[in-house]
Scaffold this active site. Structure first.
Site, PDB file in Angstrom:
ATOM      1  N   THR A 264      98.401  75.508 -70.893  1.00 47.27           N
ATOM      2  CA  THR A 264      98.976  76.110 -72.099  1.00 47.27           C
ATOM      3  C   THR A 264      98.265  77.433 -72.362  1.00 47.27           C
ATOM      4  O   THR A 264      97.046  77.452 -72.554  1.00 47.27           O
ATOM      5  CB  THR A 264      98.785  75.148 -73.289  1.00 47.27           C
TER       6      THR A 264
ATOM      7  N   GLU B 239     103.854  72.044 -69.886  1.00 46.25           N
ATOM      8  CA  GLU B 239     104.007  70.587 -69.755  1.00 46.25           C
ATOM      9  C   GLU B 239     104.218  69.962 -71.127  1.00 46.25           C
ATOM     10  O   GLU B 239     103.684  70.431 -72.122  1.00 46.25           O
ATOM     11  CB  GLU B 239     102.803  69.992 -69.016  1.00 46.25           C
ATOM     12  N   PHE B 240     105.018  68.890 -71.123  1.00 46.61           N
ATOM     13  CA  PHE B 240     105.313  68.207 -72.386  1.00 46.61           C
ATOM     14  C   PHE B 240     104.920  66.734 -72.285  1.00 46.61           C
ATOM     15  O   PHE B 240     105.557  65.868 -72.870  1.00 46.61           O
ATOM     16  CB  PHE B 240     106.803  68.357 -72.733  1.00 46.61           C
ATOM     17  N   LEU B 241     103.873  66.447 -71.510  1.00 48.91           N
ATOM     18  CA  LEU B 241     103.454  65.049 -71.306  1.00 48.91           C
ATOM     19  C   LEU B 241     102.698  64.531 -72.513  1.00 48.91           C
ATOM     20  O   LEU B 241     101.892  65.254 -73.090  1.00 48.91           O
ATOM     21  CB  LEU B 241     102.514  64.948 -70.096  1.00 48.91           C
TER      22      LEU B 241
ATOM     23  N   LYS C 252     106.026  76.262 -75.576  1.00 52.83           N
ATOM     24  CA  LYS C 252     105.017  75.194 -75.584  1.00 52.83           C
ATOM     25  C   LYS C 252     104.306  75.109 -76.944  1.00 52.83           C
ATOM     26  O   LYS C 252     104.166  74.036 -77.535  1.00 52.83           O
ATOM     27  CB  LYS C 252     103.994  75.474 -74.465  1.00 52.83           C
TER      28      LYS C 252
ATOM     29  N   ASN D 164     104.662  71.952 -79.894  1.00 50.50           N
ATOM     30  CA  ASN D 164     103.556  71.182 -80.478  1.00 50.50           C
ATOM     31  C   ASN D 164     103.388  71.470 -81.969  1.00 50.50           C
ATOM     32  O   ASN D 164     103.113  70.562 -82.752  1.00 50.50           O
ATOM     33  CB  ASN D 164     102.256  71.456 -79.713  1.00 50.50           C
TER      34      ASN D 164
ATOM     35  N   CYS E 291      95.692  68.276 -77.910  1.00 50.41           N
ATOM     36  CA  CYS E 291      96.762  69.281 -77.876  1.00 50.41           C
ATOM     37  C   CYS E 291      97.171  69.821 -79.240  1.00 50.41           C
ATOM     38  O   CYS E 291      97.105  71.020 -79.475  1.00 50.41           O
ATOM     39  CB  CYS E 291      97.970  68.691 -77.173  1.00 50.41           C
TER      40      CYS E 291
ATOM     41  N   LYS F 104      94.473  71.932 -81.126  1.00 52.16           N
ATOM     42  CA  LYS F 104      94.163  73.134 -80.369  1.00 52.16           C
ATOM     43  C   LYS F 104      95.350  74.119 -80.385  1.00 52.16           C
ATOM     44  O   LYS F 104      95.177  75.305 -80.624  1.00 52.16           O
ATOM     45  CB  LYS F 104      93.837  72.715 -78.923  1.00 52.16           C
TER      46      LYS F 104
HETATM   47  C1  UGA Z   1     101.327  65.932 -77.443  1.00 57.48           C
HETATM   48  C2  UGA Z   1     102.854  66.126 -77.342  1.00 57.48           C
HETATM   49  O1  UGA Z   1     103.524  65.002 -77.901  1.00 57.48           O
HETATM   50  C3  UGA Z   1     103.278  66.295 -75.884  1.00 57.48           C
HETATM   51  O2  UGA Z   1     104.670  66.581 -75.818  1.00 57.48           O
HETATM   52  C4  UGA Z   1     102.506  67.477 -75.280  1.00 57.48           C
HETATM   53  O3  UGA Z   1     102.820  67.659 -73.914  1.00 57.48           O
HETATM   54  C5  UGA Z   1     101.014  67.201 -75.391  1.00 57.48           C
HETATM   55  O4  UGA Z   1     100.677  67.032 -76.798  1.00 57.48           O
HETATM   56  C6  UGA Z   1     100.296  68.385 -74.803  1.00 57.48           C
HETATM   57  O5  UGA Z   1     100.413  69.480 -75.352  1.00 57.48           O
HETATM   58  O6  UGA Z   1      99.712  68.251 -73.719  1.00 57.48           O
HETATM   59  P1  UGA Z   1      99.656  63.859 -77.109  1.00 57.48           P
HETATM   60  O7  UGA Z   1      98.597  64.771 -77.640  1.00 57.48           O
HETATM   61  O8  UGA Z   1      99.394  63.071 -75.873  1.00 57.48           O
HETATM   62  O9  UGA Z   1     101.004  64.698 -76.798  1.00 57.48           O
HETATM   63  O10 UGA Z   1      99.962  62.818 -78.239  1.00 57.48           O
HETATM   64  P2  UGA Z   1     101.132  62.492 -79.272  1.00 57.48           P
HETATM   65  O11 UGA Z   1     101.780  61.230 -78.888  1.00 57.48           O
HETATM   66  O12 UGA Z   1     102.015  63.660 -79.463  1.00 57.48           O
HETATM   67  O13 UGA Z   1     100.278  62.244 -80.598  1.00 57.48           O
HETATM   68  C7  UGA Z   1      99.476  63.270 -81.174  1.00 57.48           C
HETATM   69  C8  UGA Z   1      98.908  62.836 -82.491  1.00 57.48           C
HETATM   70  O14 UGA Z   1      99.923  62.753 -83.477  1.00 57.48           O
HETATM   71  C9  UGA Z   1      98.230  61.450 -82.459  1.00 57.48           C
HETATM   72  O15 UGA Z   1      97.028  61.506 -83.180  1.00 57.48           O
HETATM   73  C10 UGA Z   1      99.236  60.546 -83.142  1.00 57.48           C
HETATM   74  O16 UGA Z   1      98.630  59.450 -83.772  1.00 57.48           O
HETATM   75  C11 UGA Z   1      99.838  61.501 -84.157  1.00 57.48           C
HETATM   76  N1  UGA Z   1     101.197  61.117 -84.596  1.00 57.48           N
HETATM   77  C12 UGA Z   1     102.227  61.085 -83.720  1.00 57.48           C
HETATM   78  C13 UGA Z   1     101.407  60.825 -85.942  1.00 57.48           C
HETATM   79  O17 UGA Z   1     100.474  60.855 -86.778  1.00 57.48           O
HETATM   80  N2  UGA Z   1     102.685  60.504 -86.347  1.00 57.48           N
HETATM   81  C14 UGA Z   1     103.738  60.479 -85.492  1.00 57.48           C
HETATM   82  O18 UGA Z   1     104.872  60.182 -85.937  1.00 57.48           O
HETATM   83  C15 UGA Z   1     103.496  60.763 -84.139  1.00 57.48           C
END
Ligand code: UGA
Length: 450
Positions: A126, A154-156, A210, A214, A266, A269
């Protein structure tokens, strides 16, 4: 196709492993000798469901290889991924040193190899808008190699990264070369289900896509978290509101779960970086500032609620923290809400006990003996004055709550993820304080009944 992935961290390893599973020949380059040894011994250095098995399968077949040498890894490469970290600096700007180092190494290797065929460099990291164009200009100046650069954000999501890679909503490719676009189209062919899911655009648009993705997701969470204040003040239920708005197809149901704040490597940041990218062009981005402020406040508000509802002074109270990972299904604690919450509790003089199914070892590095560590939620809660639930591990909703209530000093749960059932809490004698939902203020005192 022949693919090299520079950087076998989380993103690089998922990308390389999944590309190998699609039939490409993949060489992963890892500089850290300890990590490289693990990979060459067939061990996966990161915890991600399904990754280890897939990695081992393709490593054993030779489809996936690991090396520390960039030049040898680039010998046959048609596509070279740069998947190194772009962590935040202390001031929130992006640290580009790893990417610059990797770009320089690839450049040197291309000069030395002097291949005749086209090599496409794919920036997975990113990066701020303008980075891919700079890299392209740099490579053009430094080498005569036939080289193209594309941005491929990436959107993982951690916890479902393998599935997210193999079943993407969309693949975004930024660049200027139709030939490189065609190469990427071929590379991803097995996972492109609909043509419109493969999108090409300018470098800068892909780079900003990207950050925008986020920041938009983080904004939805912060918006719902801000709504919890109103819910608590007016006696409304944020879960009803979530369903009430999430069924509107224009809004959609995802990322509307309120809680004690988002974390991870992610969202924090990238939202901070977007603020700085805006500042760099003289724009004060009030919107992204608000997303971050709400997220910070939500963690403080959670601790404030504990102070107010504990029924005894927080100083000297014992609080059991259930869940340390920034979300379920990972051992990652980066920017986890648990870090701030534990810090605030310690500052207020509470004794903190903590447990997590996967992330305890990582959190121990941070808090060491400031916190007492427990192998499971039942033993962590025994004798505590309250439980603070901070990660939505599914197993927490089926715990033996009646037994837990009986062993606690006072049966109180502060649910920072709204993942327990209010009826179960009521029936098992808990005082229950979720986020933005009506509390259960039980008059039952189970302890006196057993
Ligand atoms: C996030 C994005 O969802 C991905 O699409 C992206 O590729 C990734 O960042 C990245 O930039 O690499 P990730 O950080 O693995 O993925 O986790 P998420 O599932 O998105 O959760 C992030 C935070 O949001 C967690 O602390 C989760 O508990 C919180 N969250 C999520 C909430 O508080 N409420 C929600 O409804 C969803």
């Amino acid at each position: 196709m022949d693919v090299t992935v520079i950087g076998c961290g989380y993103v690089g390893l998922v990308t390389g492993t999944c590309l190998a599973s699609l039939g490409h020949t993949v060489r992963g380059v890892e500089k850290d000798p300890r990590k490289l040894k693990m990979l060459q011994d067939g061990h996966c250095p990161v915890f991600e469901p399904g990754l280890q098995e897939l990695m081992q399968e393709h490593y054993a077949s030779g489809q996936l290889q690991f090396t520390g040498n960039v030049k040898s890894a680039l010998k046959e490469a048609e596509v070279v991924y740069l998947a190194v970290g772009t962590p935040p600096k202390d001031d929130g700007t992006v640290d580009m040193s790893f990417l610059e180092g990797a770009g320089k190494e690839v450049c040197d290797a291309l000069v030395a190899l002097n291949n005749e065929y086209m090599v496409t460099i794919v920036v997975k990291s990113t990066v701020p808008a303008g980075t891919n164009r700079k890299l392209y200009n740099f490579l053009k100046q430094q080498t005569n190699a036939y080289v193209q650069v594309v941005s491929n954000p990436e959107f993982l999501r951690e916890g479902s990264a393998v599935k997210d890679f193999l079943e993407p909503d969309r693949i975004v490719i930024g660049g200027e070369s139709p030939e490189a676009f065609r190469m990427m189209r071929r590379l991803y062919d097995p996972i492109i289900k609909r043509e419109e899911h493969f999108m090409t655009m300018a470098w800068e648009s892909a780079e900003l896509t990207k950050y925008a993705a986020n920041a938009m997701l983080a904004a939805r969470i912060s918006f719902m978290n801000e709504m919890t204040i109103l819910c608590e003040a007016y006696g409304a239920d944020i879960e009803d509101i979530r369903k009430g708005i999430g069924t509107d197809f224009r809004i959609g149901p995802a990322f509307l779960r309120a809680g004690c704040g988002y974390g991870g490597s992610c969202f924090p940041k990238d939202v901070a970086a977007l603020e700085h990218i805006s500042k760099a062009v003289g724009h004060e981005n009030l919107f992204v500032e608000a997303i971050q402020t709400v997220n910070k406040n939500q963690k403080q508000r959670f601790v404030q609620k504990i102070v107010e509802k504990l029924g005894r002074p927080i100083e000297g109270a014992t609080i059991a923290v259930w869940g340390l990972a920034f979300k379920a299904d990972t051992d990652d604690i980066r920017e986890s809400a648990a870090i701030d919450v534990i810090r605030y509790l310690l500052e207020k003089g509470a004794h903190v006990r903590a447990t997590d199914p996967k992330a305890m070892e990582n959190m121990k590095q941070l808090f060491k003996e400031q916190v007492e560590w427990f192998p499971d939620p039942v033993s962590a809660a025994a004798g505590a004055d309250a439980v603070a639930l901070l990660t939505d591990w599914p197993q927490y909703s089926t715990l033996p709550f009646r037994k837990i209530a009986a062993t606690m000093n006072q049966p109180i749960i502060f649910d920072g993820r709204n993942c327990l059932h209010r009826d179960v809490m009521r029936e098992t004698g808990f005082q229950y304080y979720p986020m933005g939902r009506p509390a259960v203020e039980n008059t039952l005192r189970l302890k006196t009944r057993v």
